[in-house]
Enzyme design. Sequence first.
Site, PDB file in Angstrom:
ATOM      1  N   ARG A 158       0.797  -1.219   0.000  1.00 14.77           N
ATOM      2  CA  ARG A 158       0.000   0.000   0.000  1.00 14.77           C
ATOM      3  C   ARG A 158       0.834   1.276   0.000  1.00 14.77           C
ATOM      4  O   ARG A 158       0.451   2.290   0.586  1.00 14.77           O
ATOM      5  CB  ARG A 158      -0.984   0.023   1.175  1.00 14.77           C
ATOM      6  CG  ARG A 158      -1.986  -1.106   1.172  1.00 14.77           C
ATOM      7  CD  ARG A 158      -2.888  -1.087  -0.063  1.00 14.77           C
ATOM      8  NE  ARG A 158      -3.744  -2.254  -0.091  1.00 14.77           N
ATOM      9  CZ  ARG A 158      -3.441  -3.396  -0.697  1.00 14.77           C
ATOM     10  NH1 ARG A 158      -2.295  -3.492  -1.359  1.00 14.77           N
ATOM     11  NH2 ARG A 158      -4.258  -4.428  -0.673  1.00 14.77           N
ATOM     12  N   SER A 235     -11.080   0.775   3.031  1.00 17.01           N
ATOM     13  CA  SER A 235     -10.449   0.281   4.267  1.00 17.01           C
ATOM     14  C   SER A 235      -9.670   1.415   4.911  1.00 17.01           C
ATOM     15  O   SER A 235      -8.734   1.944   4.311  1.00 17.01           O
ATOM     16  CB  SER A 235      -9.524  -0.889   3.953  1.00 17.01           C
ATOM     17  OG  SER A 235     -10.257  -1.982   3.447  1.00 17.01           O
ATOM     18  N   GLU A 338      -4.861   4.169   6.170  1.00 14.44           N
ATOM     19  CA  GLU A 338      -4.488   4.018   4.774  1.00 14.44           C
ATOM     20  C   GLU A 338      -4.697   5.297   3.977  1.00 14.44           C
ATOM     21  O   GLU A 338      -3.855   5.644   3.147  1.00 14.44           O
ATOM     22  CB  GLU A 338      -5.287   2.868   4.142  1.00 14.44           C
ATOM     23  CG  GLU A 338      -4.924   2.602   2.691  1.00 14.44           C
ATOM     24  CD  GLU A 338      -5.539   1.326   2.169  1.00 14.44           C
ATOM     25  OE1 GLU A 338      -5.813   1.260   0.950  1.00 14.44           O
ATOM     26  OE2 GLU A 338      -5.740   0.383   2.950  1.00 14.44           O
TER      27      GLU A 338
END
EC number: 1.3.1.98
Length: 346
Positions: A158, A235, A338
Amino acid sequence: MTPVETRTALAEHTTLRLGGPARRFVVAETTEDLLSAVHAAEDRVLLLGGGSNLVVGDDGFDGTVVKIATRGWRVDGETVEVAAGQNWDEFVAAMVEAGLGGLECLSGIPGSVGATPIQNVGAYGCEVADLLTSVECYDRRTGETGTMSATDLGFAYRTSVLKGTDAGIVLSVRFALRGDGLSAPVRYAELARTLGVELGARVPAADARQAVLTLRRGKGMVLDAADHDTWSAGSFFTNPIVPEAELAPVLARIAEAVDTPVPQYPADGGVKLSAAWLIERAGFRKGHEGPGGRVTLSTKHTLALTNRGDASTADLLALAAEVRDGVRAKFGVTLHPEPLLINCSL
């Protein structure tokens, strides 16, 4: 390029539907307009794509927001170059329809193409890094445009070298796809079960896309203006990666707290744990309410923090902090957000 607007509410341009005003706001529909807008800005610049990975503070952004609205792609055999402002899922759908496989497991993800390499977007066993060959990027430090290879981008879970900086502006992205119309090998157990195949199997890309969309809709991860569970940034927390040297004491502490083992996955530099599992075992269930019920964990997916219609960014961050602190207190594991936090902090 659209005329410059002032005091534009950024809540109108994020999937969370949160965020205060931008001092200046401009939409760039061509690469030339994009670079002109960046050059003309005399203050801080925030580049905005689909707004799906941003949490903007209630005070907004005291600078110039440039919305990247470039569109389209060019196919050359199994290679495709696509504009940074192109809607991601529209692009994926078109590639699948054209018989080009590889991206189908990334179906239904909101946002624009140019954002995907920045955080190495991934889902259902696939990451952008698996298929991306290069990006065309403008370097604000040197004033030059050049090509960055997948290696140059330093992909990891990520993230990439572009995350957390506005020095590099992605102008277009190149992918190497599969011309046989089949998916990438299915790597995700839930997806394999849905498709009724073994892990590692390849299926028609269109079948994989539909299965992924079905799974994502069931988790509130496909945008729907009528469904507040989709008023999120996807998320909110990444799955924590625990270094090998620290894994044993972490697992021992988790085992003391609960009687079931935490799901674990291989990861560069350590072992990845399931953030959703940790959140739920720390006592935060689907639908858990934050301040005044204006924000909640999604009723479908504990990793999504959602705006129920009249929330503020402060409400959202209060809920995020409650979840983060609760997981840390019970398991000694710190979760990290995130999405990018703009003019706010957690």
